[in-house]
Design a protein around this motif. Structure first.
Motif, PDB file in Angstrom:
ATOM      1  N   VAL A  14      43.503  94.192  21.085  1.00  0.00           N
ATOM      2  CA  VAL A  14      42.374  94.539  20.376  1.00  0.00           C
ATOM      3  C   VAL A  14      41.637  93.514  19.836  1.00  0.00           C
ATOM      4  O   VAL A  14      40.236  93.049  20.300  1.00  0.00           O
ATOM      5  CB  VAL A  14      42.459  95.655  19.775  1.00  0.00           C
ATOM      6  N   ALA A  17      40.581  99.075  30.368  1.00  0.00           N
ATOM      7  CA  ALA A  17      41.441  99.950  29.255  1.00  0.00           C
ATOM      8  C   ALA A  17      41.081  98.978  27.870  1.00  0.00           C
ATOM      9  O   ALA A  17      40.668  99.772  26.973  1.00  0.00           O
ATOM     10  CB  ALA A  17      42.854 100.145  29.538  1.00  0.00           C
ATOM     11  N   ASN A  18      41.372  97.741  27.842  1.00  0.00           N
ATOM     12  CA  ASN A  18      41.033  97.102  26.606  1.00  0.00           C
ATOM     13  C   ASN A  18      39.608  97.114  26.070  1.00  0.00           C
ATOM     14  O   ASN A  18      39.371  97.118  24.744  1.00  0.00           O
ATOM     15  CB  ASN A  18      41.802  95.773  26.613  1.00  0.00           C
ATOM     16  N   GLN A  56      35.720 102.259  21.694  1.00  0.00           N
ATOM     17  CA  GLN A  56      36.162 103.843  21.133  1.00  0.00           C
ATOM     18  C   GLN A  56      36.097 103.224  19.627  1.00  0.00           C
ATOM     19  O   GLN A  56      35.690 103.955  18.749  1.00  0.00           O
ATOM     20  CB  GLN A  56      37.390 104.116  21.534  1.00  0.00           C
ATOM     21  N   LEU A  57      36.808 102.237  19.300  1.00  0.00           N
ATOM     22  CA  LEU A  57      37.005 101.864  17.810  1.00  0.00           C
ATOM     23  C   LEU A  57      35.717 101.210  17.098  1.00  0.00           C
ATOM     24  O   LEU A  57      35.594 101.578  16.036  1.00  0.00           O
ATOM     25  CB  LEU A  57      38.099 100.832  17.868  1.00  0.00           C
ATOM     26  N   LEU A  71      47.348  99.689  23.952  1.00  0.00           N
ATOM     27  CA  LEU A  71      46.258  98.639  23.897  1.00  0.00           C
ATOM     28  C   LEU A  71      46.179  97.940  22.773  1.00  0.00           C
ATOM     29  O   LEU A  71      45.294  96.825  22.716  1.00  0.00           O
ATOM     30  CB  LEU A  71      45.040  99.106  24.631  1.00  0.00           C
ATOM     31  N   ASP A  72      46.677  98.430  21.648  1.00  0.00           N
ATOM     32  CA  ASP A  72      46.097  97.697  20.197  1.00  0.00           C
ATOM     33  C   ASP A  72      46.683  96.260  20.171  1.00  0.00           C
ATOM     34  O   ASP A  72      46.035  95.679  19.276  1.00  0.00           O
ATOM     35  CB  ASP A  72      46.764  98.780  19.175  1.00  0.00           C
ATOM     36  N   LEU A 121      39.782 103.128  31.777  1.00  0.00           N
ATOM     37  CA  LEU A 121      39.603 104.263  30.988  1.00  0.00           C
ATOM     38  C   LEU A 121      38.091 104.795  31.419  1.00  0.00           C
ATOM     39  O   LEU A 121      37.129 104.058  31.573  1.00  0.00           O
ATOM     40  CB  LEU A 121      39.325 103.906  29.549  1.00  0.00           C
ATOM     41  N   ARG A 156      39.311 100.695  24.681  1.00  0.00           N
ATOM     42  CA  ARG A 156      39.578 100.856  23.458  1.00  0.00           C
ATOM     43  C   ARG A 156      38.754 100.286  22.375  1.00  0.00           C
ATOM     44  O   ARG A 156      38.572 100.885  21.330  1.00  0.00           O
ATOM     45  CB  ARG A 156      41.070 100.313  23.319  1.00  0.00           C
ATOM     46  N   PRO A 166      37.376 108.313  24.849  1.00  0.00           N
ATOM     47  CA  PRO A 166      38.126 108.166  26.013  1.00  0.00           C
ATOM     48  C   PRO A 166      38.453 109.653  26.232  1.00  0.00           C
ATOM     49  O   PRO A 166      39.106 110.286  25.393  1.00  0.00           O
ATOM     50  CB  PRO A 166      39.228 107.467  25.633  1.00  0.00           C
ATOM     51  N   LEU A 191      46.422 104.868  24.538  1.00  0.00           N
ATOM     52  CA  LEU A 191      45.580 104.050  23.794  1.00  0.00           C
ATOM     53  C   LEU A 191      46.534 103.048  22.822  1.00  0.00           C
ATOM     54  O   LEU A 191      45.846 102.019  22.689  1.00  0.00           O
ATOM     55  CB  LEU A 191      44.725 104.917  22.866  1.00  0.00           C
TER      56      LEU A 191
END
Length: 287
Positions: free
Chosen positions: A277, A95-96, A102-103, A273-274, A222, A99, A109, A270
């Motif tokens: 990051v 998941a991390n 994605q960023l 997870l921030d 994810l 993320r 996702p 999401l």
């Protein structure tokens, strides 16, 4: 070089049928689009991944009417680099890492695995811990330092008033069995691992271990769409994955992996997870 986990149905039938006859349920080979590259994080061996993802792959082929190739990479960092470079049309990853993808690279996702993944602190049965304070001045073993379980442990330890690198050290093992073996060294009192890693330890080794504490439950893997997948195909892949859990293939996949659901991802998933990051990015940049 990517590690291909399974031959496509086209390649299998070309060997099985004279002259490369048409595939049942698929368009003629001349009209067939390029295989969908389905990138799966190398969290276990290639052989195990092949068996686990065979029902998932076959279901997607049937639903999409195109060949699907499950592929991975030699290691987590290489896999992440290929994911953000757009090598895969569909990605399953921690998941991390998802993320960050994605960023930083625009992967989209669409779903998340359930249940959440337990993070465990494990000790030798003969040397249990009485409190977290006993880790001060000692070493904690883990496999992937950039894994979500490992990063959440760093946060958990910080809440106990200790920092890795200042109050305790971390050492890393190549695999689950090696991780457990590190507990036999005098300086290593605990190992941090997921429930899946614990279950993967050889039974004769695992019987000497005890779970001292389940310190967290982190989001599951994810599922993301690659940045180069067009809008129409993205919609078809998303819809197919939504139908997987209720299918016979989905039930076979869950039985093979221990997951029990794949559901749409939410903004709250999401956002959770921030807090890791920046640390994930730092580990991915490390030599």
């Amino acid at each position: 070089m990517a590690v291909m986990l399974a031959p496509t149905r086209r390649s299998l039938l070309r060997h099985a049928l004279p002259g490369g006859a048409l595939l049942v349920g698929l368009p003629p080979a001349s009209a067939q689009p390029a295989p969908l590259q389905f990138g799966v994080m190398p969290n276990v061996s290639t052989r195990i991944l092949l068996g686990q993802y065979q029902p998932f792959r076959g279901f997607l082929e049937q639903e999409l009417g195109r060949a699907v190739e499950v592929v991975t990479a030699p290691g987590l960092q290489a896999f992440h680099e290929r994911s953000v470079a757009g090598a895969y049309g569909l990605v399953v990853t921690a998941a991390n890492l998802g993320r960050v993808a994605q960023l930083d690279a625009g992967l989209r996702p669409i779903a998340i695995y359930e249940p959440r993944i337990p993070g465990l602190i494990v000790t030798l049965r003969s040397r249990p811990l009485a409190s977290a304070a006993e880790l001060r001045g000692l070493t904690v073993a883990m496999t992937n330092p950039q894994s979500l379980v490992a990063l959440k442990f760093i946060h958990w330890l910080r809440a106990q008033g200790m920092e890795i690198g200042r109050d305790a050290s971390a050492t890393h093992a190549r695999n689950e069995d090696s991780l457990a073996q590190l507990l036999n060294t005098p300086e290593t009192r605990a190992a941090v691992m997921s429930r899946g890693e614990f279950n993967a330890i050889r039974a004769d080794i695992r019987e000497n271990l005890v779970i001292w504490q389940e310190f967290t439950r982190v989001p599951g893997f994810l599922v993301l769409l690659g940045p180069r997948l067009d809008q129409a195909e993205s919609a078809r892949v998303t819809a197919a994955i939504g139908r997987l859990p209720e299918s016979e293939a989905g039930r076979a996949f869950f039985a093979a992996t221990g997951f029990n659901a794949i559901r749409p991802v939410t903004p709250a998933d999401l956002a959770e997870l921030d807090d890791v990051v920046d640390e994930t990015r730092a580990f991915l940049r490390a030599p």
